[in-house]
Design a protein around this motif. Structure first.
Motif, PDB file in Angstrom:
ATOM      1  N   ALA A 444       0.835  -1.205   0.000  1.00 17.07           N
ATOM      2  CA  ALA A 444       0.000   0.000   0.000  1.00 17.07           C
ATOM      3  C   ALA A 444       0.870   1.256   0.000  1.00 17.07           C
ATOM      4  O   ALA A 444       0.560   2.253  -0.652  1.00 17.07           O
ATOM      5  N   ARG A 445       1.964   1.186   0.727  1.00 17.09           N
ATOM      6  CA  ARG A 445       2.864   2.324   0.802  1.00 17.09           C
ATOM      7  C   ARG A 445       3.437   2.648  -0.584  1.00 17.09           C
ATOM      8  O   ARG A 445       3.535   3.797  -0.974  1.00 17.09           O
ATOM      9  N   ILE A 446       3.836   1.601  -1.285  1.00 14.43           N
ATOM     10  CA  ILE A 446       4.383   1.804  -2.632  1.00 14.43           C
ATOM     11  C   ILE A 446       3.329   2.452  -3.528  1.00 14.43           C
ATOM     12  O   ILE A 446       3.618   3.407  -4.252  1.00 14.43           O
ATOM     13  N   CYS A 447       2.121   1.935  -3.452  1.00 13.35           N
ATOM     14  CA  CYS A 447       1.053   2.497  -4.272  1.00 13.35           C
ATOM     15  C   CYS A 447       0.850   3.966  -3.946  1.00 13.35           C
ATOM     16  O   CYS A 447       0.630   4.787  -4.836  1.00 13.35           O
ATOM     17  N   GLY A 448       0.954   4.298  -2.662  1.00 10.48           N
ATOM     18  CA  GLY A 448       0.791   5.679  -2.239  1.00 10.48           C
ATOM     19  C   GLY A 448       1.869   6.572  -2.831  1.00 10.48           C
ATOM     20  O   GLY A 448       1.586   7.665  -3.346  1.00 10.48           O
ATOM     21  N   ILE A 449       3.091   6.091  -2.762  1.00  8.36           N
ATOM     22  CA  ILE A 449       4.210   6.869  -3.311  1.00  8.36           C
ATOM     23  C   ILE A 449       3.991   7.133  -4.799  1.00  8.36           C
ATOM     24  O   ILE A 449       4.167   8.254  -5.278  1.00  8.36           O
ATOM     25  N   ILE A 450       3.609   6.084  -5.499  1.00  5.81           N
ATOM     26  CA  ILE A 450       3.451   6.222  -6.943  1.00  5.81           C
ATOM     27  C   ILE A 450       2.324   7.201  -7.262  1.00  5.81           C
ATOM     28  O   ILE A 450       2.454   8.039  -8.157  1.00  5.81           O
ATOM     29  N   ARG A 451       1.247   7.113  -6.486  1.00  8.42           N
ATOM     30  CA  ARG A 451       0.142   8.061  -6.681  1.00  8.42           C
ATOM     31  C   ARG A 451       0.628   9.502  -6.534  1.00  8.42           C
ATOM     32  O   ARG A 451       0.403  10.352  -7.390  1.00  8.42           O
ATOM     33  N   VAL A 452       1.324   9.743  -5.418  1.00  6.10           N
ATOM     34  CA  VAL A 452       1.773  11.108  -5.135  1.00  6.10           C
ATOM     35  C   VAL A 452       2.780  11.577  -6.184  1.00  6.10           C
ATOM     36  O   VAL A 452       2.723  12.704  -6.669  1.00  6.10           O
ATOM     37  N   GLU A 454       3.146  10.605  -9.285  1.00  2.45           N
ATOM     38  CA  GLU A 454       2.532  10.847 -10.580  1.00  2.45           C
ATOM     39  C   GLU A 454       1.786  12.171 -10.584  1.00  2.45           C
ATOM     40  O   GLU A 454       1.790  12.900 -11.570  1.00  2.45           O
ATOM     41  N   GLU A 455       1.204  12.478  -9.438  1.00  7.57           N
ATOM     42  CA  GLU A 455       0.441  13.712  -9.315  1.00  7.57           C
ATOM     43  C   GLU A 455       1.356  14.935  -9.270  1.00  7.57           C
ATOM     44  O   GLU A 455       1.234  15.848 -10.076  1.00  7.57           O
ATOM     45  N   LYS A 456       2.322  14.896  -8.361  1.00  7.30           N
ATOM     46  CA  LYS A 456       3.158  16.066  -8.138  1.00  7.30           C
ATOM     47  C   LYS A 456       4.154  16.289  -9.265  1.00  7.30           C
ATOM     48  O   LYS A 456       4.439  17.426  -9.626  1.00  7.30           O
TER      49      LYS A 456
END
Length: 560
Positions: A444-452, A454-456
């Motif tokens: 979940a942490r990895i997914c969170g990092i990737i989300r952020v 990609e956004e930022k």
RNA sequence: GUGCCUGUAGCUCAGUUGGAUAGAGCAACAGCCUUCUAAGCUGUGGGUCACUGGUUCGACUCCAGUCAGGCACGCCA
């Protein structure tokens, strides 16, 4: 990688003029200062060559010709260990390789073209699955997954018996409860099935038929109704854990005549008789296991023991169909035969093996995974699990409490031969004590990092050029890459030993390395090449976790 | 009584054909969040590897015995 090392060791051995008498073993040293891979081959040869192991190791090392892009250096240490140190570029490239292989990473082709059968669960339809059964169910399913990852074409089979005394007992239990529901007063024997589910089934019958069956003495309706209900419930429970069998093998089919006019059971007797292992006495048919070394000891004296195949009342004992059933596994063309069962069935298996052996079947194809019992404790007090007594802890209830992921995880996180202590109180706690969270959190942490990220940084992580792996340099990054690289070895190790818990051990290591990396290395906000290289590493980690979770049958949550 | 399995840190357990200083999680204690999820990370304490003997350069690992727990020992399935 392992293969490359073994190849090179073999070459060096040949040059020195030594023969590897045993399989060459490459291990991961338990201390990182001893390198990334290690072999004790020199020590195993010391005795035969009558040489100092260190000297042998030195000689071998001097013959090695490794690509410096892969192996940085090779040392001799301790009593004669040969230690290999991976080069940075190897680790970097392995990250790119993981991403290129995606879902295929970790799979092997050793089993390609071979058929495997995994028989598991195999509970007769006399009641809901218990917590104890759950262990074998999950174990078998994970083993099947692991074998599939090795390239085998796997059949998941459920063997069951819907005839015989137990089923008659079940049917009559239902009938009595039905009469009770109709308002009759009954006396319910102690050895009948006591569980509430019997009443539920009776209730359903009553709802459909009213009291029209009050006078019914033939049990077949009750039996069929109960069987259908119970089987449906078993399948529902298994499905909640993601378990689906490809094949349900009914023991009854072994009693039916096939071409030639004989049943498979009878054919077994004929074949054994031809080999001289059948004796008829006391009205029964015996398998002369005494000739094959079966014996028991009483009062200090050894008594040879034969085994009944057909009882004097003409019914086969369960061992005969068991043998016939296993023969079908050969005739159906399976190269690898895996049987998963609980410790209570431990005694029947040697008889089956004896029979297969004398009939000329290659018993080395059979692997047996025996799981020890699960003891459940509630408030520190042990609860005995018995379907018939009705105070069973059902697998369904457990899944309700802790969820499918935790249930699966708990059952395979310990070696199958340990007596698993399932503390229901503890399992109910949906807290961070739960070891499955540690793994899933990493994902979940990895997914969170990737989300952020990609956004930022407005980028598409999947589209980052693999060339950026060359930027990876920090210790935590390379340590993580090293761990990821071991995945294929970890899978085959777990698959060969039929021990899914080794997979969990490995994945725990991955999660640990990832959390360390996360702690030390920021991703979002770093300079672009660094950020991209770390995103690639995170993606590769996610891939390994996903591939591993799939084999264990647990979810890979995007958020927690 | 016989066979199979188990006995490793306070608890739950890893420990790869015998090999390097016996490891992890939880619990305890001490630190780390203005920055991508603190369900995380770092550190400390904690061990007669059930016991006794044997095999050898070397034993948690192999062998024998002892003790303790689980399972199985039917013409039940």
């Amino acid at each position: 990688m392992k293969e490359i090392l073994i190849e090179e060791i073999k070459k060096a051995l040949a040059e020195v003029g030594a023969e590897p008498t045993r399989e060459i073993l490459i291990e991961k040293p338990n201390d990182e200062k001893f390198g990334d891979a290690s072999s004790n081959v020199a020590m195993t040869l010391a005795k035969e060559l009558k040489k100092n192991p260190r000297q042998i190791a030195q000689e071998l090392v001097s013959k090695f010709k490794f690509n410096p892009e892969q192996i940085e250096r090779v040392d001799v240490a301790g009593a004669g260990f040969i230690n290999f140190y991976f080069s940075k570029s190897l680790l970097q490239q392995s990250v790119a390789q993981i991403l290129a292989q995606g879902e295929q990473f970790g799979k092997s082709n050793v089993g390609v073209g071979k058929k495997a059968i995994v028989e598991y669960v195999s509970a007769n339809p006399t009641g809901p699955l218990t917590v104890g059964r759950g262990r074998g169910a999950v174990l078998g399913d994970c083993i099947a997954n692991l074998l599939e990852a090795q390239g085998y074409s796997v059949t998941r089979e459920y063997y069951f018996n819907n005839a015989g005394r137990q089923m008659r007992l079940l049917a009559d239990s239902v009938r009595l409860r039905y009469l009770e529901r109709c308002g009759k007063s009954i006396s319910f024997p102690d050895d009948y099935y006591q569980g509430d589910y019997i009443k539920d089934i009776a209730e359903k019958i009553f709802a459909q038929k009213g009291n029209t069956l009050e006078g019914e003495t033939d049990l077949s309706f009750f039996k069929e109704f109960a069987e259908a209900e119970i089987f449906a419930s078993i399948k529902r429970t298994l499905l909640r854990l993601g378990i689906q069998h490809d094949s349900f093998f009914n023991e009854k089919s072994l009693y039916e005549k096939v071409q030639g006019g004989k049943s498979r059971n009878e054919q077994v007797i004929d074949m054994l008789e031809q080999k001289g292992f059948i004796e008829r006495k006391d009205g029964a048919v015996w398998f002369k296991t005494s000739l094959l070394g079966k014996k028991k000891v009483e009062d200090g004296k050894e008594i040879p023991v034969d085994t009944v195949l057909v009882k004097s009342n003409g019914e086969p004992s369960y061992r005969l169909p068991d043998i016939a059933y296993h023969i079908t596994k050969y005739t159906r063309g399976f190269d690898l035969i895996v049987n998963v069962f609980g410790a209570d069935h431990i005694d029947e298996y040697p008889d089956v093996m004896r029979a297969l052996d004398v009939l000329g079947y290659d018993t080395s194809r059979i692997k047996v995974a025996i799981n020890q019992f699960v003891t459940t404790t509630i408030n520190g007090e042990q609860v005995k699990m018995s379907t018939r007594k009705g105070n069973a802890d059902t697998l369904d209830a457990l899944i309700d409490e802790v969820g499918a992921d935790a249930t699966r995880f708990f059952f395979v996180m310990r070696a199958k031969e340990t007596h698993l202590n399932f503390d229901l109180e503890l399992a109910k706690k949906q807290s961070s004590d739960n070891p499955v969270f540690y793994l899933q959190y990493a994902h979940a942490r990895i997914c969170g990092i990737i989300r952020v990220a990609e956004e930022k940084a407005t980028l598409n992580a999947e589209a980052i050029s693999p060339d950026f792996v060359k930027v990876l340099n920090a210790k935590e990054e390379l340590d993580l890459a090293k761990e990821l690289m071991r995945f294929p070895d970890a899978v085959s190790y777990a698959a060969n030993s039929l021990e899914p818990q080794k997979m969990i051990m490995y994945l725990n290591g991955v999660a640990e390395r990832f959390h360390k990396f996360y702690q030390e290395c920021r991703i979002v906000g770093e300079e672009e090449p660094v950020m991209k290289s770390r995103l690639l590493l995170a993606l590769a980690t996610r891939q390994v976790l996903r591939n591993g979770f799939k084999m264990l049958g647990i979810c890979a949550p995007e958020r927690m």
